[in-house]
Design an enzyme around this catalytic site. Structure first.
Site, PDB file in Angstrom:
ATOM      1  N   THR A   1       0.843  -1.205   0.000  1.00  0.00           N
ATOM      2  CA  THR A   1       0.000   0.000   0.000  1.00  0.00           C
ATOM      3  C   THR A   1       0.865   1.237   0.000  1.00  0.00           C
ATOM      4  O   THR A   1       1.882   1.279   0.687  1.00  0.00           O
ATOM      5  CB  THR A   1      -0.842   0.013   1.300  1.00  0.00           C
TER       6      THR A   1
ATOM      7  N   GLY B   1      -4.432  -4.786   7.599  1.00  0.00           N
ATOM      8  CA  GLY B   1      -5.421  -3.773   7.950  1.00  0.00           C
ATOM      9  C   GLY B   1      -6.247  -4.090   9.174  1.00  0.00           C
ATOM     10  O   GLY B   1      -6.628  -3.189   9.919  1.00  0.00           O
TER      11      GLY B   1
ATOM     12  N   GLY C   1     -10.152  -3.005   4.062  1.00  0.00           N
ATOM     13  CA  GLY C   1      -9.129  -2.940   5.106  1.00  0.00           C
ATOM     14  C   GLY C   1      -9.074  -1.573   5.761  1.00  0.00           C
ATOM     15  O   GLY C   1     -10.048  -0.812   5.762  1.00  0.00           O
TER      16      GLY C   1
HETATM   17  N1  ASP Z   1      -3.270  -2.173   4.702  1.00  0.00           N
HETATM   18  C1  ASP Z   1      -3.695  -2.876   3.516  1.00  0.00           C
HETATM   19  C2  ASP Z   1      -4.949  -3.634   3.796  1.00  0.00           C
HETATM   20  O1  ASP Z   1      -5.042  -4.271   4.841  1.00  0.00           O
HETATM   21  C3  ASP Z   1      -2.684  -3.840   3.019  1.00  0.00           C
HETATM   22  C4  ASP Z   1      -1.409  -3.217   2.618  1.00  0.00           C
HETATM   23  O2  ASP Z   1      -0.834  -2.391   3.343  1.00  0.00           O
HETATM   24  O3  ASP Z   1      -0.984  -3.571   1.538  1.00  0.00           O
HETATM   25  O4  ASP Z   1      -5.813  -3.657   2.948  1.00  0.00           O
END
Ligand code: ASP
Length: 332
Positions: free
Chosen positions: A192, A246, A222
Protein backbone atom coordinates in the site's frame (compact mmCIF):
# COMPACT_ATOMS: atom_id res chain seq x y z
CA UNK A 1 12.86 -10.89 6.39
CA UNK A 2 9.11 -10.74 6.83
CA UNK A 3 7.47 -9.54 3.68
CA UNK A 4 4.09 -8.72 2.19
CA UNK A 5 3.61 -12.18 0.75
CA UNK A 6 4.00 -13.70 4.14
CA UNK A 7 1.50 -11.49 5.85
CA UNK A 8 -0.94 -11.86 2.97
CA UNK A 9 -0.59 -15.61 3.35
CA UNK A 10 -1.25 -15.52 7.02
CA UNK A 11 -4.11 -13.18 6.57
CA UNK A 12 -5.75 -15.51 4.11
CA UNK A 13 -5.51 -18.33 6.55
CA UNK A 14 -6.79 -16.04 9.21
CA UNK A 15 -9.67 -14.98 7.00
CA UNK A 16 -11.13 -18.45 7.37
CA UNK A 17 -11.74 -17.63 10.97
CA UNK A 18 -10.24 -14.18 11.15
CA UNK A 19 -9.02 -15.11 14.57
CA UNK A 20 -6.21 -13.10 15.98
CA UNK A 21 -5.17 -14.71 19.19
CA UNK A 22 -4.91 -12.48 22.16
CA UNK A 23 -1.44 -12.21 23.55
CA UNK A 24 -0.91 -10.21 26.69
CA UNK A 25 2.61 -11.20 27.54
CA UNK A 26 4.06 -7.88 26.43
CA UNK A 27 3.66 -4.61 28.23
CA UNK A 28 2.96 -1.39 26.43
CA UNK A 29 6.05 0.76 26.45
CA UNK A 30 6.19 3.93 28.41
CA UNK A 31 7.80 7.09 27.14
CA UNK A 32 10.97 6.24 29.06
CA UNK A 33 11.39 2.94 27.26
CA UNK A 34 11.47 4.30 23.75
CA UNK A 35 14.67 5.24 22.01
CA UNK A 36 15.75 8.74 22.98
CA UNK A 37 17.71 9.30 19.78
CA UNK A 38 14.64 9.26 17.67
CA UNK A 39 14.22 12.75 16.29
CA UNK A 40 14.92 12.83 12.58
CA UNK A 41 14.55 15.81 10.31
CA UNK A 42 13.18 19.19 11.29
CA UNK A 43 13.05 20.86 7.87
CA UNK A 44 10.06 21.95 5.82
CA UNK A 45 8.73 21.16 3.30
CA UNK A 46 9.06 17.40 3.40
CA UNK A 47 7.28 14.37 2.08
CA UNK A 48 7.42 10.78 3.26
CA UNK A 49 5.85 7.66 1.74
CA UNK A 50 5.73 3.92 2.31
CA UNK A 51 7.89 1.35 0.53
CA UNK A 52 10.11 1.65 -2.55
CA UNK A 53 7.34 3.06 -4.66
CA UNK A 54 7.40 5.96 -2.21
CA UNK A 55 10.37 7.26 -4.19
CA UNK A 56 8.39 7.96 -7.37
CA UNK A 57 5.48 9.27 -5.33
CA UNK A 58 7.78 11.63 -3.43
CA UNK A 59 9.43 12.80 -6.62
CA UNK A 60 6.09 14.01 -7.95
CA UNK A 61 5.03 15.42 -4.59
CA UNK A 62 8.32 17.30 -4.27
CA UNK A 63 7.76 19.04 -7.62
CA UNK A 64 4.62 20.53 -6.08
CA UNK A 65 6.05 21.28 -2.64
CA UNK A 66 9.19 22.93 -3.99
CA UNK A 67 7.03 25.25 -6.09
CA UNK A 68 5.25 26.45 -2.96
CA UNK A 69 2.39 24.04 -3.64
CA UNK A 70 -0.09 22.77 -1.11
CA UNK A 71 0.62 19.54 0.80
CA UNK A 72 -2.84 18.29 -0.19
CA UNK A 73 -2.01 18.53 -3.90
CA UNK A 74 1.38 16.93 -3.27
CA UNK A 75 -0.06 13.84 -1.56
CA UNK A 76 -2.78 13.40 -4.17
CA UNK A 77 -0.50 13.78 -7.19
CA UNK A 78 2.26 11.77 -5.52
CA UNK A 79 0.25 8.60 -4.96
CA UNK A 80 -1.44 8.94 -8.35
CA UNK A 81 1.89 8.10 -9.96
CA UNK A 82 1.84 4.74 -8.17
CA UNK A 83 -1.86 4.15 -8.88
CA UNK A 84 -1.16 4.62 -12.60
CA UNK A 85 1.76 2.20 -12.70
CA UNK A 86 0.52 -1.16 -14.05
CA UNK A 87 3.67 -2.89 -12.80
CA UNK A 88 2.70 -2.32 -9.18
CA UNK A 89 0.49 -5.14 -7.93
CA UNK A 90 -0.73 -3.51 -4.74
CA UNK A 91 -2.18 -0.17 -5.83
CA UNK A 92 -4.48 1.07 -8.62
CA UNK A 93 -4.17 -0.49 -12.07
CA UNK A 94 -2.47 -3.88 -11.91
CA UNK A 95 -3.57 -4.37 -8.30
CA UNK A 96 -3.98 -7.95 -7.10
CA UNK A 97 -7.67 -8.94 -7.31
CA UNK A 98 -9.86 -10.49 -4.67
CA UNK A 99 -10.40 -14.25 -4.64
CA UNK A 100 -13.13 -13.87 -7.29
CA UNK A 101 -10.88 -11.97 -9.67
CA UNK A 102 -12.17 -8.43 -9.06
CA UNK A 103 -9.78 -5.57 -8.38
CA UNK A 104 -11.42 -3.52 -5.63
CA UNK A 105 -9.71 -0.39 -4.38
CA UNK A 106 -9.67 1.58 -1.14
CA UNK A 107 -8.31 5.10 -0.61
CA UNK A 108 -8.51 8.11 1.67
CA UNK A 109 -7.15 11.62 1.94
CA UNK A 110 -7.07 14.22 4.72
CA UNK A 111 -6.15 17.90 4.62
CA UNK A 112 -4.79 20.50 7.00
CA UNK A 113 -8.25 21.68 7.99
CA UNK A 114 -9.25 18.25 9.22
CA UNK A 115 -11.40 17.55 6.14
CA UNK A 116 -11.39 13.95 5.00
CA UNK A 117 -12.63 11.88 2.07
CA UNK A 118 -12.55 8.19 1.27
CA UNK A 119 -13.76 5.53 -1.10
CA UNK A 120 -13.83 1.81 -0.50
CA UNK A 121 -14.64 -1.29 -2.51
CA UNK A 122 -14.57 0.78 -5.69
CA UNK A 123 -13.97 -0.98 -9.02
CA UNK A 124 -12.79 0.10 -12.48
CA UNK A 125 -11.42 3.49 -11.45
CA UNK A 126 -7.68 3.96 -11.73
CA UNK A 127 -7.40 6.90 -9.34
CA UNK A 128 -9.45 6.21 -6.22
CA UNK A 129 -7.42 8.85 -4.38
CA UNK A 130 -8.85 11.55 -6.63
CA UNK A 131 -12.37 10.22 -6.11
CA UNK A 132 -11.69 10.34 -2.35
CA UNK A 133 -10.68 13.98 -2.71
CA UNK A 134 -13.88 14.69 -4.63
CA UNK A 135 -15.89 13.01 -1.86
CA UNK A 136 -14.12 15.34 0.59
CA UNK A 137 -14.62 18.49 -1.45
CA UNK A 138 -17.88 17.93 -3.32
CA UNK A 139 -20.09 16.02 -0.88
CA UNK A 140 -21.17 16.46 2.74
CA UNK A 141 -19.87 12.92 3.42
CA UNK A 142 -16.57 11.27 4.29
CA UNK A 143 -16.85 7.89 2.58
CA UNK A 144 -18.60 6.34 -0.40
CA UNK A 145 -18.51 2.61 -1.05
CA UNK A 146 -18.81 0.18 -3.96
CA UNK A 147 -21.48 0.90 -6.56
CA UNK A 148 -22.28 4.28 -5.05
CA UNK A 149 -18.65 5.33 -5.15
CA UNK A 150 -18.40 4.26 -8.77
CA UNK A 151 -21.56 6.12 -9.69
CA UNK A 152 -20.26 9.26 -7.99
CA UNK A 153 -16.89 8.91 -9.72
CA UNK A 154 -18.56 8.67 -13.12
CA UNK A 155 -20.71 11.71 -12.35
CA UNK A 156 -17.49 13.54 -11.56
CA UNK A 157 -16.05 12.65 -14.95
CA UNK A 158 -13.85 9.66 -14.06
CA UNK A 159 -13.70 7.02 -16.79
CA UNK A 160 -14.19 3.33 -16.10
CA UNK A 161 -11.34 1.09 -17.14
CA UNK A 162 -10.23 -2.47 -16.63
CA UNK A 163 -7.75 -2.64 -13.78
CA UNK A 164 -6.91 -6.35 -13.93
CA UNK A 165 -3.74 -6.58 -15.99
CA UNK A 166 -2.57 -9.71 -17.79
CA UNK A 167 0.12 -10.15 -15.15
CA UNK A 168 -2.28 -9.97 -12.18
CA UNK A 169 -4.81 -12.16 -13.95
CA UNK A 170 -2.18 -14.81 -14.60
CA UNK A 171 -1.03 -14.70 -10.97
CA UNK A 172 -4.65 -15.02 -9.83
CA UNK A 173 -5.21 -18.02 -12.14
CA UNK A 174 -2.16 -19.64 -10.58
CA UNK A 175 -3.36 -18.84 -7.08
CA UNK A 176 -6.75 -20.41 -7.87
CA UNK A 177 -5.13 -23.77 -8.56
CA UNK A 178 -4.69 -24.18 -4.83
CA UNK A 179 -6.81 -21.31 -3.59
CA UNK A 180 -4.49 -20.88 -0.70
CA UNK A 181 -1.33 -19.03 -0.25
CA UNK A 182 2.03 -20.58 0.43
CA UNK A 183 4.65 -18.26 1.78
CA UNK A 184 7.61 -17.56 -0.42
CA UNK A 185 10.50 -15.75 1.17
CA UNK A 186 11.75 -13.05 -1.13
CA UNK A 187 12.71 -9.43 -1.04
CA UNK A 188 9.55 -7.92 -2.45
CA UNK A 189 8.61 -4.98 -0.32
CA UNK A 190 6.02 -3.12 -2.31
CA UNK A 191 2.70 -2.55 -0.71
CA UNK A 192 0.00 0.00 0.00
CA UNK A 193 1.15 3.53 -0.58
CA UNK A 194 0.57 6.01 2.19
CA UNK A 195 2.10 9.47 1.93
CA UNK A 196 2.38 12.43 4.31
CA UNK A 197 3.59 15.93 3.46
CA UNK A 198 4.18 19.25 5.12
CA UNK A 199 4.36 22.27 2.85
CA UNK A 200 6.21 25.58 3.09
CA UNK A 201 3.34 27.10 5.05
CA UNK A 202 3.68 24.30 7.57
CA UNK A 203 0.37 22.75 6.54
CA UNK A 204 0.07 18.98 6.65
CA UNK A 205 -1.91 16.51 4.53
CA UNK A 206 -1.89 12.78 3.89
CA UNK A 207 -3.14 10.13 1.50
CA UNK A 208 -3.44 6.36 1.30
CA UNK A 209 -4.41 4.11 -1.61
CA UNK A 210 -4.39 0.36 -2.15
CA UNK A 211 -5.86 -2.71 -3.78
CA UNK A 212 -5.74 -4.22 -0.28
CA UNK A 213 -4.97 -7.72 0.73
CA UNK A 214 -4.31 -9.95 -2.28
CA UNK A 215 -7.04 -12.57 -2.89
CA UNK A 216 -9.12 -11.16 -0.07
CA UNK A 217 -12.75 -12.19 0.41
CA UNK A 218 -15.09 -10.30 -1.88
CA UNK A 219 -16.29 -7.22 -0.04
CA UNK A 220 -13.37 -7.13 2.39
CA UNK A 221 -12.31 -3.58 3.18
CA UNK A 222 -9.13 -2.94 5.11
CA UNK A 223 -7.73 -0.01 7.01
CA UNK A 224 -6.71 1.99 3.96
CA UNK A 225 -9.93 4.02 3.52
CA UNK A 226 -10.57 4.35 7.27
CA UNK A 227 -9.69 7.76 8.66
CA UNK A 228 -7.82 7.25 11.92
CA UNK A 229 -6.68 3.74 10.94
CA UNK A 230 -4.54 4.10 7.79
CA UNK A 231 -4.25 7.86 8.02
CA UNK A 232 -4.77 10.73 10.38
CA UNK A 233 -3.80 14.39 10.15
CA UNK A 234 -4.04 17.04 12.83
CA UNK A 235 -2.44 20.20 11.55
CA UNK A 236 -1.62 21.38 15.08
CA UNK A 237 0.32 18.21 15.86
CA UNK A 238 1.31 16.09 12.85
CA UNK A 239 0.18 13.12 10.81
CA UNK A 240 0.55 9.36 10.67
CA UNK A 241 -0.11 6.63 8.16
CA UNK A 242 0.02 2.87 7.93
CA UNK A 243 0.69 -0.17 5.82
CA UNK A 244 0.33 -3.82 6.71
CA UNK A 245 -2.42 -6.09 7.89
CA UNK A 246 -5.42 -3.77 7.95
CA UNK A 247 -7.40 -5.74 10.50
CA UNK A 248 -5.07 -4.96 13.40
CA UNK A 249 -4.53 -1.39 12.24
CA UNK A 250 -8.31 -0.89 12.31
CA UNK A 251 -8.73 -2.58 15.66
CA UNK A 252 -6.16 -0.29 17.25
CA UNK A 253 -6.95 2.83 15.17
CA UNK A 254 -3.21 3.11 14.64
CA UNK A 255 -2.77 6.43 12.87
CA UNK A 256 -5.07 8.33 15.20
CA UNK A 257 -3.27 6.77 18.13
CA UNK A 258 0.12 7.91 16.83
CA UNK A 259 -1.05 11.48 16.39
CA UNK A 260 -2.40 11.45 19.94
CA UNK A 261 0.92 10.10 21.23
CA UNK A 262 2.69 12.94 19.43
CA UNK A 263 0.21 15.40 20.93
CA UNK A 264 1.34 14.10 24.30
CA UNK A 265 4.98 14.80 23.50
CA UNK A 266 6.38 11.71 21.80
CA UNK A 267 8.53 12.11 18.69
CA UNK A 268 7.26 10.54 15.44
CA UNK A 269 9.56 7.54 15.91
CA UNK A 270 8.52 7.04 19.50
CA UNK A 271 4.84 7.42 18.69
CA UNK A 272 5.02 4.85 15.86
CA UNK A 273 6.79 2.44 18.16
CA UNK A 274 4.22 2.87 20.87
CA UNK A 275 1.37 2.20 18.41
CA UNK A 276 3.14 -0.98 17.28
CA UNK A 277 3.43 -1.98 20.93
CA UNK A 278 -0.33 -1.63 21.27
CA UNK A 279 -0.66 -4.36 18.63
CA UNK A 280 2.06 -6.46 20.26
CA UNK A 281 0.25 -6.24 23.56
CA UNK A 282 -3.15 -7.30 22.26
CA UNK A 283 -2.70 -9.62 19.29
CA UNK A 284 -0.63 -12.49 18.05
CA UNK A 285 1.78 -10.40 16.03
CA UNK A 286 4.23 -13.12 15.04
CA UNK A 287 2.87 -13.71 11.55
CA UNK A 288 1.66 -10.30 10.61
CA UNK A 289 3.38 -7.14 9.57
CA UNK A 290 2.40 -3.54 10.23
CA UNK A 291 4.48 -0.47 9.46
CA UNK A 292 3.73 3.06 10.59
CA UNK A 293 5.11 6.42 9.50
CA UNK A 294 4.65 9.80 11.16
CA UNK A 295 5.65 13.43 10.82
CA UNK A 296 5.17 16.26 13.27
CA UNK A 297 4.53 19.96 12.94
CA UNK A 298 8.27 20.73 13.23
CA UNK A 299 9.09 18.53 10.26
CA UNK A 300 10.47 15.64 12.29
CA UNK A 301 9.66 12.22 10.91
CA UNK A 302 9.98 8.56 11.75
CA UNK A 303 8.61 5.06 11.41
CA UNK A 304 8.47 1.68 13.09
CA UNK A 305 7.26 -1.80 12.19
CA UNK A 306 6.57 -5.13 13.85
CA UNK A 307 9.02 -7.12 11.73
CA UNK A 308 12.13 -6.30 9.76
CA UNK A 309 11.63 -5.31 6.14
CA UNK A 310 9.60 -2.11 6.25
CA UNK A 311 11.10 0.91 4.56
CA UNK A 312 10.01 4.37 3.51
CA UNK A 313 11.05 7.10 1.13
CA UNK A 314 11.78 10.49 2.64
CA UNK A 315 12.35 13.64 0.61
CA UNK A 316 13.75 16.75 2.29
CA UNK A 317 15.60 19.56 0.48
CA UNK A 318 14.99 17.69 -2.77
CA UNK A 319 16.96 14.66 -1.54
CA UNK A 320 14.77 11.59 -1.90
CA UNK A 321 16.06 8.43 -0.24
CA UNK A 322 15.00 5.14 1.27
CA UNK A 323 15.23 4.50 5.01
CA UNK A 324 14.67 1.19 6.79
CA UNK A 325 12.65 1.43 9.96
CA UNK A 326 13.54 -0.07 13.28
CA UNK A 327 11.28 -2.99 14.25
CA UNK A 328 10.09 -4.98 17.22
CA UNK A 329 10.80 -8.65 16.45
CA UNK A 330 14.52 -9.20 16.73
CA UNK A 331 16.51 -12.40 16.84
CA UNK A 332 13.56 -14.75 16.40
N1 ASP B 1 -3.27 -2.17 4.70
C1 ASP B 1 -3.70 -2.88 3.52
C2 ASP B 1 -4.95 -3.63 3.80
O1 ASP B 1 -5.04 -4.27 4.84
C3 ASP B 1 -2.68 -3.84 3.02
C4 ASP B 1 -1.41 -3.22 2.62
O2 ASP B 1 -0.83 -2.39 3.34
O3 ASP B 1 -0.98 -3.57 1.54
O4 ASP B 1 -5.81 -3.66 2.95
Amino acid sequence: MFNRRQFVAKSLLASLGLGLVSCDNEKEISKEEVSPSSSLGGAKPLVIATWNHGLIANEKAWEILSNNGRALDAVEEGVKVVEADPKGTTVGIGGTPDRDGHVTLDACIMDEKGNAGAVCFIENIKHPISVARKVMEETPHVMLAGEGALQFAKEQGFKEEKLLTEKSEKAWEEWKEKSKYEPIINVENHDTISQLAIDKNGDISGSCTTSGLGYKMRGRVGDSPIIGASLFVDNEVGAACATGLGEVIMKTLGSFLIVEFMRNGLSPNEACKKAVMRIIKKYDYKDLQVGYLAINKSGEYGGYSIHEGFSYAICVDGKNEMVKTDYYVKGE
